[in-house]
Motif scaffolding. Structure first.
Motif, short mmCIF file in Angstrom:
data_model
loop_
_atom_site.label_atom_id
_atom_site.label_comp_id
_atom_site.label_asym_id
_atom_site.label_seq_id
_atom_site.Cartn_x
_atom_site.Cartn_y
_atom_site.Cartn_z
N ARG A 128 0.83 -1.20 0.00
CA ARG A 128 0.00 0.00 0.00
C ARG A 128 0.86 1.25 0.00
NH1 ARG A 128 -5.17 0.98 1.78
NH2 ARG A 128 -5.57 -1.01 0.74
N GLU A 129 1.92 1.25 0.82
CA GLU A 129 2.75 2.45 0.97
C GLU A 129 3.66 2.69 -0.24
OE1 GLU A 129 4.81 1.79 4.58
OE2 GLU A 129 3.05 2.12 5.86
N THR A 130 4.14 1.60 -0.87
CA THR A 130 5.10 1.77 -1.95
C THR A 130 4.46 1.79 -3.33
OG1 THR A 130 5.52 -0.63 -2.01
CG2 THR A 130 6.98 0.73 -0.64
N GLU A 168 -12.05 -13.99 -7.69
CA GLU A 168 -10.85 -13.32 -8.15
C GLU A 168 -10.73 -11.96 -7.47
OE1 GLU A 168 -10.98 -12.99 -12.41
OE2 GLU A 168 -12.11 -14.87 -12.57
N THR A 169 -9.55 -11.39 -7.55
CA THR A 169 -9.35 -10.04 -7.05
C THR A 169 -8.89 -9.13 -8.19
OG1 THR A 169 -7.04 -10.43 -6.42
CG2 THR A 169 -8.72 -10.86 -4.75
N THR A 170 -9.11 -7.83 -8.00
CA THR A 170 -8.67 -6.83 -8.97
C THR A 170 -7.87 -5.77 -8.20
OG1 THR A 170 -10.60 -7.18 -10.37
CG2 THR A 170 -9.41 -5.12 -10.66
N ILE A 171 -6.77 -5.33 -8.78
CA ILE A 171 -5.91 -4.34 -8.13
C ILE A 171 -6.14 -2.97 -8.78
CG2 ILE A 171 -3.52 -3.66 -7.68
CD1 ILE A 171 -2.82 -6.65 -7.75
N VAL A 172 -6.38 -1.97 -7.94
CA VAL A 172 -6.63 -0.62 -8.44
C VAL A 172 -5.78 0.38 -7.66
CG1 VAL A 172 -8.99 -1.21 -9.08
CG2 VAL A 172 -8.56 -0.21 -6.84
N ARG A 173 -5.62 1.55 -8.24
CA ARG A 173 -4.95 2.65 -7.54
C ARG A 173 -5.92 3.84 -7.54
NH1 ARG A 173 0.16 3.90 -10.25
NH2 ARG A 173 1.05 2.16 -9.08
N PRO A 174 -6.60 4.07 -6.43
CA PRO A 174 -7.62 5.12 -6.36
C PRO A 174 -7.04 6.52 -6.55
CG PRO A 174 -7.81 3.59 -4.51
CD PRO A 174 -6.51 3.30 -5.18
N ASP A 175 -7.90 7.43 -7.00
CA ASP A 175 -7.50 8.82 -7.17
C ASP A 175 -7.10 9.47 -5.85
OD1 ASP A 175 -7.88 8.73 -9.85
OD2 ASP A 175 -9.80 9.78 -9.87
N HIS A 178 -2.56 9.43 -2.83
CA HIS A 178 -1.50 10.25 -3.42
C HIS A 178 -0.13 9.98 -2.84
CE1 HIS A 178 -4.62 12.48 -5.45
NE2 HIS A 178 -5.18 12.81 -4.31
N GLU A 179 -0.07 9.50 -1.61
CA GLU A 179 1.22 9.38 -0.92
C GLU A 179 1.78 7.97 -1.07
OE1 GLU A 179 0.64 10.53 3.10
OE2 GLU A 179 -0.03 12.55 2.61
N THR A 180 2.82 7.83 -1.86
CA THR A 180 3.50 6.55 -2.02
C THR A 180 5.00 6.75 -1.92
OG1 THR A 180 3.55 6.80 -4.43
CG2 THR A 180 1.71 5.55 -3.49
N ILE A 181 5.69 5.69 -1.54
CA ILE A 181 7.14 5.70 -1.45
C ILE A 181 7.67 4.84 -2.58
CG2 ILE A 181 9.14 5.13 -0.02
CD1 ILE A 181 7.20 5.27 2.40
N ASN A 182 8.44 5.42 -3.47
CA ASN A 182 8.97 4.67 -4.61
C ASN A 182 10.35 4.10 -4.29
OD1 ASN A 182 6.77 5.23 -6.41
ND2 ASN A 182 7.57 7.32 -6.61
#
Length: 267
Positions: A128-130, A168-175, A178-182
């Motif tokens: 979740r964080e990255t 099944e599951t689906t992976i999404v990135r909600p609008d 905003h805060e992620t660590i790359n």
């Protein structure tokens, strides 16, 4: 109708575990982030994961809007469910969902730490964080088509121990996320390579692979030094322990598997 509650902090893997949990407890329906799921398929509702901000996402998840609420209530009645699971971040949230959907009281309360190991919870938080990834326990094909401008991809298929498919599951990135660590994949290699090269018995690292697709796994191929005046297996086991420690210290997650292969001996 028997009502179950499953709660835990955001990003701890509740949605990922929902289908398996429901199967094990013989629960027919699931309410997760504003949608009703029956037999692994979306039956009604709109997911909170596609809201623009966290405020509207929470309102969607607790069925604060009347049209949305009534549509899901009708679907629950039509499905003739004998049991249902409510997923939320706290008991307070699942109680509010039960109240809004007129399915009070909640009979059983469960928490994410009851069904997921500390390692699994840490890994879920790390993803979740990255990566900012959220999981929906419905098939990819059922995700609203007009949301495909966002990051959406197929998750994984969920099976029982005897290979009966639950969904099944689906992976999404909600609008609203905003805060992620790359973290570059090179960083994982560098940390593990540095730790390995410090070991006196290691002559050369032939290859190093790190896979973070589900749970962290590491494959290391090395050459060891001659003469063999040391206990090879003991040294390799110690290296595994050191690599786990380095992974936890740097990334706060523990690898599921560290395979070390000795390819040869160097003088």
């Amino acid at each position: 109708m028997i009502v179950y509650s499953l709660s835990g902090a955001s990003g701890t893997g509740k949605s990922t575990s929902a289908l398996q949990f429901a199967y094990e407890h013989q629960i027919e329906g699931i309410i997760d982030d504003g949608i009703l799921i029956v037999n692994g398929e979306k039956r009604a509702g709109t997911s909170a994961k596609f809201e623009k901000n966290t405020v509207t996402a929470v309102r969607r998840a607790i069925f604060d809007e009347s049209t949305h609420r009534e549509a899901v209530k009708k679907a629950i009645t039509e499905a003739n469910l004998t049991s249902i699971l409510l997923i939320g971040t706290s008991d307070k949230m699942t109680k509010k969902i039960a109240k809004h959907l007129d399915i009070e009281p909640i009979t059983y309360f469960y928490y994410v730490q009851d069904i997921r190991s500390p390692r699994e919870i840490k890994m879920a938080r790390f993803v979740r964080e990255t990566k900012g990834q959220h999981v929906m326990p419905i098939p990819y094909r059922q995700v609203e088509q007009n949301f495909f401008k966002r990051f959406i991809k197929k998750g994984r298929e969920i099976f029982t121990s005897n290979r009966v498919k639950l969904g099944e599951t689906t992976i999404v990135r909600p609008d609203f996320h905003h805060e992620t660590i790359n973290i570059s994949k090179r960083v994982y290699h560098d940390v593990l390579q540095h730790e390995t090269q410090q070991q006196k018995f290691v002559a050369r690292i032939d290859s190093l692979q790190v896979d973070l697709s589900t749970v962290p796994t590491v494959k290391l191929v090395i050459y060891i030094k001659a003469p063999l005046d040391y206990e090879v297996i003991k040294e390799i086991q110690q290296l595994q322990i050191l690599l786990v420690g380095a992974f936890i210290k740097t990334f706060m997650i523990e690898p599921e598997v560290i395979n070390i292969e000795v390819k040869g001996i160097h003088k």
